[in-house]
Structures are given as structure tokens and as C-alpha cells.
Design a protein around this motif. Structure first.
Motif, PDB file in Angstrom:
ATOM      1  N   ASN A  82       0.823  -1.207   0.000  1.00  0.00           N
ATOM      2  CA  ASN A  82       0.000   0.000   0.000  1.00  0.00           C
ATOM      3  C   ASN A  82       0.859   1.260   0.000  1.00  0.00           C
ATOM      4  O   ASN A  82       0.486   2.272  -0.598  1.00  0.00           O
ATOM      5  N   GLY A  83       2.019   1.194   0.668  1.00  0.00           N
ATOM      6  CA  GLY A  83       2.933   2.341   0.653  1.00  0.00           C
ATOM      7  C   GLY A  83       3.434   2.640  -0.745  1.00  0.00           C
ATOM      8  O   GLY A  83       3.508   3.808  -1.166  1.00  0.00           O
ATOM      9  N   VAL A  84       3.783   1.588  -1.501  1.00  0.00           N
ATOM     10  CA  VAL A  84       4.248   1.763  -2.890  1.00  0.00           C
ATOM     11  C   VAL A  84       3.137   2.358  -3.757  1.00  0.00           C
ATOM     12  O   VAL A  84       3.392   3.243  -4.593  1.00  0.00           O
ATOM     13  N   LEU A  85       1.907   1.893  -3.557  1.00  0.00           N
ATOM     14  CA  LEU A  85       0.784   2.433  -4.333  1.00  0.00           C
ATOM     15  C   LEU A  85       0.580   3.919  -4.057  1.00  0.00           C
ATOM     16  O   LEU A  85       0.321   4.703  -4.977  1.00  0.00           O
ATOM     17  N   ILE A  86       0.683   4.317  -2.784  1.00  0.00           N
ATOM     18  CA  ILE A  86       0.513   5.722  -2.424  1.00  0.00           C
ATOM     19  C   ILE A  86       1.610   6.571  -3.066  1.00  0.00           C
ATOM     20  O   ILE A  86       1.339   7.625  -3.667  1.00  0.00           O
ATOM     21  N   ILE A  87       2.859   6.113  -2.948  1.00  0.00           N
ATOM     22  CA  ILE A  87       3.993   6.859  -3.530  1.00  0.00           C
ATOM     23  C   ILE A  87       3.849   6.950  -5.049  1.00  0.00           C
ATOM     24  O   ILE A  87       4.072   8.012  -5.648  1.00  0.00           O
ATOM     25  N   ALA A  88       3.456   5.839  -5.686  1.00  0.00           N
ATOM     26  CA  ALA A  88       3.295   5.828  -7.146  1.00  0.00           C
ATOM     27  C   ALA A  88       2.197   6.790  -7.590  1.00  0.00           C
ATOM     28  O   ALA A  88       2.352   7.513  -8.584  1.00  0.00           O
ATOM     29  N   SER A  89       1.080   6.811  -6.848  1.00  0.00           N
ATOM     30  CA  SER A  89      -0.034   7.690  -7.221  1.00  0.00           C
ATOM     31  C   SER A  89       0.314   9.157  -7.049  1.00  0.00           C
ATOM     32  O   SER A  89      -0.290  10.024  -7.691  1.00  0.00           O
ATOM     33  N   ILE A  90       1.304   9.453  -6.209  1.00  0.00           N
ATOM     34  CA  ILE A  90       1.728  10.841  -5.993  1.00  0.00           C
ATOM     35  C   ILE A  90       2.794  11.257  -7.001  1.00  0.00           C
ATOM     36  O   ILE A  90       2.721  12.351  -7.589  1.00  0.00           O
ATOM     37  N   LEU A  91       3.781  10.384  -7.226  1.00  0.00           N
ATOM     38  CA  LEU A  91       4.948  10.764  -8.025  1.00  0.00           C
ATOM     39  C   LEU A  91       4.766  10.560  -9.525  1.00  0.00           C
ATOM     40  O   LEU A  91       5.364  11.287 -10.321  1.00  0.00           O
ATOM     41  N   ALA A 104       2.900  -0.296 -14.601  1.00  0.00           N
ATOM     42  CA  ALA A 104       3.946   0.486 -15.261  1.00  0.00           C
ATOM     43  C   ALA A 104       4.549   1.514 -14.309  1.00  0.00           C
ATOM     44  O   ALA A 104       5.774   1.731 -14.306  1.00  0.00           O
ATOM     45  N   ALA A 105       3.707   2.127 -13.481  1.00  0.00           N
ATOM     46  CA  ALA A 105       4.192   3.135 -12.534  1.00  0.00           C
ATOM     47  C   ALA A 105       5.109   2.511 -11.481  1.00  0.00           C
ATOM     48  O   ALA A 105       6.141   3.086 -11.118  1.00  0.00           O
ATOM     49  N   ILE A 106       4.739   1.317 -10.994  1.00  0.00           N
ATOM     50  CA  ILE A 106       5.562   0.637  -9.991  1.00  0.00           C
ATOM     51  C   ILE A 106       6.902   0.226 -10.591  1.00  0.00           C
ATOM     52  O   ILE A 106       7.959   0.387  -9.960  1.00  0.00           O
ATOM     53  N   LYS A 107       6.880  -0.296 -11.829  1.00  0.00           N
ATOM     54  CA  LYS A 107       8.130  -0.671 -12.502  1.00  0.00           C
ATOM     55  C   LYS A 107       9.032   0.553 -12.680  1.00  0.00           C
ATOM     56  O   LYS A 107      10.253   0.479 -12.508  1.00  0.00           O
ATOM     57  N   TYR A 108       8.419   1.691 -13.026  1.00  0.00           N
ATOM     58  CA  TYR A 108       9.189   2.926 -13.219  1.00  0.00           C
ATOM     59  C   TYR A 108       9.844   3.372 -11.920  1.00  0.00           C
ATOM     60  O   TYR A 108      11.022   3.738 -11.888  1.00  0.00           O
ATOM     61  N   LEU A 109       9.080   3.303 -10.813  1.00  0.00           N
ATOM     62  CA  LEU A 109       9.620   3.700  -9.504  1.00  0.00           C
ATOM     63  C   LEU A 109      10.769   2.788  -9.084  1.00  0.00           C
ATOM     64  O   LEU A 109      11.794   3.251  -8.569  1.00  0.00           O
ATOM     65  N   LEU A 110      10.572   1.477  -9.293  1.00  0.00           N
ATOM     66  CA  LEU A 110      11.622   0.529  -8.906  1.00  0.00           C
ATOM     67  C   LEU A 110      12.888   0.709  -9.752  1.00  0.00           C
ATOM     68  O   LEU A 110      14.000   0.620  -9.232  1.00  0.00           O
ATOM     69  N   SER A 111      12.697   0.951 -11.050  1.00  0.00           N
ATOM     70  CA  SER A 111      13.860   1.159 -11.918  1.00  0.00           C
ATOM     71  C   SER A 111      14.593   2.449 -11.580  1.00  0.00           C
ATOM     72  O   SER A 111      15.839   2.502 -11.590  1.00  0.00           O
ATOM     73  N   ARG A 112      13.855   3.489 -11.237  1.00  0.00           N
ATOM     74  CA  ARG A 112      14.477   4.757 -10.845  1.00  0.00           C
ATOM     75  C   ARG A 112      15.257   4.618  -9.549  1.00  0.00           C
ATOM     76  O   ARG A 112      16.326   5.167  -9.378  1.00  0.00           O
ATOM     77  N   LYS A 113      14.691   3.816  -8.611  1.00  0.00           N
ATOM     78  CA  LYS A 113      15.384   3.573  -7.351  1.00  0.00           C
ATOM     79  C   LYS A 113      16.674   2.789  -7.581  1.00  0.00           C
ATOM     80  O   LYS A 113      17.711   3.068  -6.980  1.00  0.00           O
ATOM     81  N   ALA A 114      16.617   1.806  -8.507  1.00  0.00           N
ATOM     82  CA  ALA A 114      17.807   1.005  -8.816  1.00  0.00           C
ATOM     83  C   ALA A 114      18.903   1.863  -9.446  1.00  0.00           C
ATOM     84  O   ALA A 114      20.093   1.700  -9.154  1.00  0.00           O
ATOM     85  N   ILE A 115      18.509   2.814 -10.308  1.00  0.00           N
ATOM     86  CA  ILE A 115      19.469   3.700 -10.966  1.00  0.00           C
ATOM     87  C   ILE A 115      20.151   4.614  -9.935  1.00  0.00           C
ATOM     88  O   ILE A 115      21.368   4.833  -9.969  1.00  0.00           O
ATOM     89  N   ASN A 116      19.321   5.127  -8.986  1.00  0.00           N
ATOM     90  CA  ASN A 116      19.874   6.028  -7.962  1.00  0.00           C
ATOM     91  C   ASN A 116      20.860   5.323  -7.044  1.00  0.00           C
ATOM     92  O   ASN A 116      21.773   5.936  -6.511  1.00  0.00           O
TER      93      ASN A 116
END
Length: 318
Positions: free
Chosen positions: A42-51, A305-317
Motif C-alpha cells: 500500500n505504501g508503494v501504491l501511495i507513492i506511485a499515485s503521488i509521483l 507500469a508506474a511501480i516498474k518505473y519507480l523501482l527502476s528509478r530507485k535502482a538507478i539512484n
């Protein structure tokens, strides 16, 4: 004279699975894992819906509210349940019971309304797509969510106040995992007819009416989908609705099993029946909030798609 001699309850004892010590260890591990999944999912969903700008739509705004609600609801009940399972500390203070009852009732009432609002959003998106930006404007969505939270809170204040003002004397053992309102009312040594009436009114307003909104919304949605000429359009519409409809079926199915089933004790016996009710209540309180983000992430391409994008961005950082 009888009231003078009564010793009033200052705390309650939650039995839970005290009659099944081996199951307590298993349930402690299961509930702990589920709680972690609830917080992360649920935390990931909230962050994804915001970012993620792709999720800046009414549907995902309500989904973010639903995820936040699930975190609040489980956090108000699961930690104390875990403590009682591992430490055998089953007592809860009178005020602690009232707080637990308030949050449980408030979150449940709010979720019913939010699911109804989400069904209406789906109806407008599919049946009136050209007017969708006007009908479901940002201000309207905020107002609908605010009404859901405020109504759920007020309803819970009324029900909790009426329940906890009752005198509780003698028996203080709640055959449940939590301070569930019906389990607590059974211990009152006074007339609870007013509580029953207000609960019936509350159930009509917060269970039946939102369910009717869901039902008629999906009837119109189904009719509109069947009128579509494009097979791709029909598949996309069904895909959009399937996640919400699955959540609604699980949520309402569990509630009606808990509260609308006949109270027959002939087959299971009283103790086994109460244990079964407790397990079903735990399913409603833990499994349903855990499944919500899983269902939406699996059944919705935008969320996935949003969750994959967040995870990939976190991996890059990193």
C-alpha cells in the motif's frame, strides 16, 4: 441495590486463539508477514499515485485513499494482536478497547463509501467519457473523499460512544481477536436495543447504499460495454473495472459472511463457531488489505507500469 454491588469492568480480555496454542505461533508468523506486505504494497501504491503523472487521475486518487486507509486500519489493530499472540498478554484497557473499536469502525465505514465512490468514477469514465473531466474534477474528487472520511469518522464516534457508555459488569472476556463492537455489546449488562437500532441504520447507510451504487454502476457499465463495437475497447473497459470489482467482491463477501450468516451452532458447536468467526474477522482485517495492492498492481497496466518505473528509478539512484 444490585447496581451498587456490581464491580464494573476496567479492562477486557481478548481470547483470540487462546484455545489453540499451536495455531497461535503459526498465525503470529503469517500475520507478521502479511502486515509487512500491507505496509510495503500500500505504501508503494501511495507513492506511485503521488509521483507518477500517469496516475494523476480520479481513479488513482481514490486508490491512494484506499491504500492509506488500509495502512491506518491494520496499524490500529495488528500490532496489538501480534503482541497478544507472542506474549500471551491478552488484556486491553477500557480506553484502549474504545480506541481500537473507533478506528476499526471508522476505517470500515470509510472503505465502504470509498468503494462506492470508485464505482461511480468507473461509471462516469466508461458511460460518460466526454463529460468525465467536468463531472470528476479535482475539487469534486477531494470533496467525495472528504465526505467519505468525515462520514466514517462521525459514524464511528456515534457507535463507539453508544457502546462504551454501557455498563459492563462481571464477564469481561471478549471471544475475539479485537474489540469488535458486536462482541463487546454481548458483555453489556444493560439494554442494548438503542445500539442495535443505530447499528441497523449505520449498516443501511454505509453497507447497503454503497453496495447499491456499486451494483447499478456496474449494470450501466456492462450495458455500455456490450454496446461497444470494438473488441479492443471492450477488453480495455473490462480490464479497467476488473480490479475494483474483485476488491468489492472480497470486501463485501467477507462482511456479509461475518454479519449476515445465520447464528446456528448445531454443526460446529459454540466454541468452534466463535473461533471460525474470529478467523473470518482476521481474514477481513488482514488478508483483504494485503490483497488490494496486489490485485490493482496485477490487473491494472497503469499501476504496474508506474511501480516498474519507480523501482527502476530507485535502482538507478543506488
Amino acid at each position: 441495590m444490585d447496581k451498587v454491588n456490581q464491580t464494573f469492568v476496567r479492562e477486557f480480555i481478548l481470547l483470540g486463539l487462546s484455545g489453540y496454542p499451536k495455531l497461535e505461533i503459526i498465525f503470529f508468523a503469517l500475520i507478521l508477514v502479511m502486515y509487512v506486505v500491507i505496509l510495503i504494497g500500500n505504501g508503494v501504491l501511495i507513492i506511485a499515485s503521488i509521483l507518477d503523472s500517469r496516475l494523476h487521475m480520479p481513479m488513482y486518487f481514490f486508490l491512494g485513499n484506499l491504500s492509506f486507509l488500509d495502512i491506518c486500519y491494520t496499524t490500529s489493530s495488528i500490532p496489538s494482536t501480534l503482541v497478544s499472540l507472542i506474549s500471551k498478554k491478552r488484556n486491553i484497557s477500557f480506553s484502549g478497547c474504545a480506541v481500537q473499536m473507533f478506528f476499526g469502525f471508522a476505517m470500515g465505514s470509510t472503505e465502504c463509501l470509498l468503494l462506492g465512490m470508485m464505482a461511480f468514477d468507473q461509471y462516469v469514465a466508461i458511460c460518460n467519457p466526454l463529460r468525465y473531466p467536468i463531472i470528476m474534477s479535482k475539487m469534486v474528487c477531494v470533496l467525495m473523499a472528504s465526505v467519505s472520511w468525515l462520514s466514517g469518522g462521525i459514524n464511528s464516534i456515534v457507535q463507539t460512544s453508544l457502546a462504551m457508555r454501557l455498563p459492563f459488569c462481571g464477564n469481561n472476556i471478549i471471544n475475539h481477536f479485537l474489540c469488535e463492537i458486536l462482541a463487546v455489546l454481548k458483555l453489556a449488562c444493560a439494554d442494548i436495543s438503542l445500539n442495535i437500532v443505530t447499528l441497523a441504520v449505520s449498516n443501511t447507510a454505509f453497507l447497503v447504499l454503497p453496495l447499491l451504487v456499486v451494483f447499478f454502476s456496474y449494470m450501466f457499465i456492462l450495458y455500455t460495454i456490450l454496446q461497444m463495437n470494438s473488441a479492443t475497447g471492450r477488453r480495455k473497459a473490462f480490464s479497467t473495472c476488473s480490479a475494483h470489482l474483485t476488491v468489492v467482491i472480497i470486501f463485501y463477501g467477507t462482511i456479509f459472511f461475518m454479519y449476515a450468516k445465520p447464528k446456528s451452532q448445531g454443526l460446529l458447536g459454540k466454541d468452534n463457531l466463535q473461533a471460525t468467526e474470529g478467523l473470518v474477522s482476521m481474514f477481513y482485517g488482514v488478508v483483504t488489505p494485503m490483497l488490494n495492492p496486489i490485485i490493482y498492481s496485477l490487473r491494472n497496466k497503469d499501476v504496474k507500469a508506474a511501480i516498474k518505473y519507480l523501482l527502476s528509478r530507485k535502482a538507478i539512484n543506488q
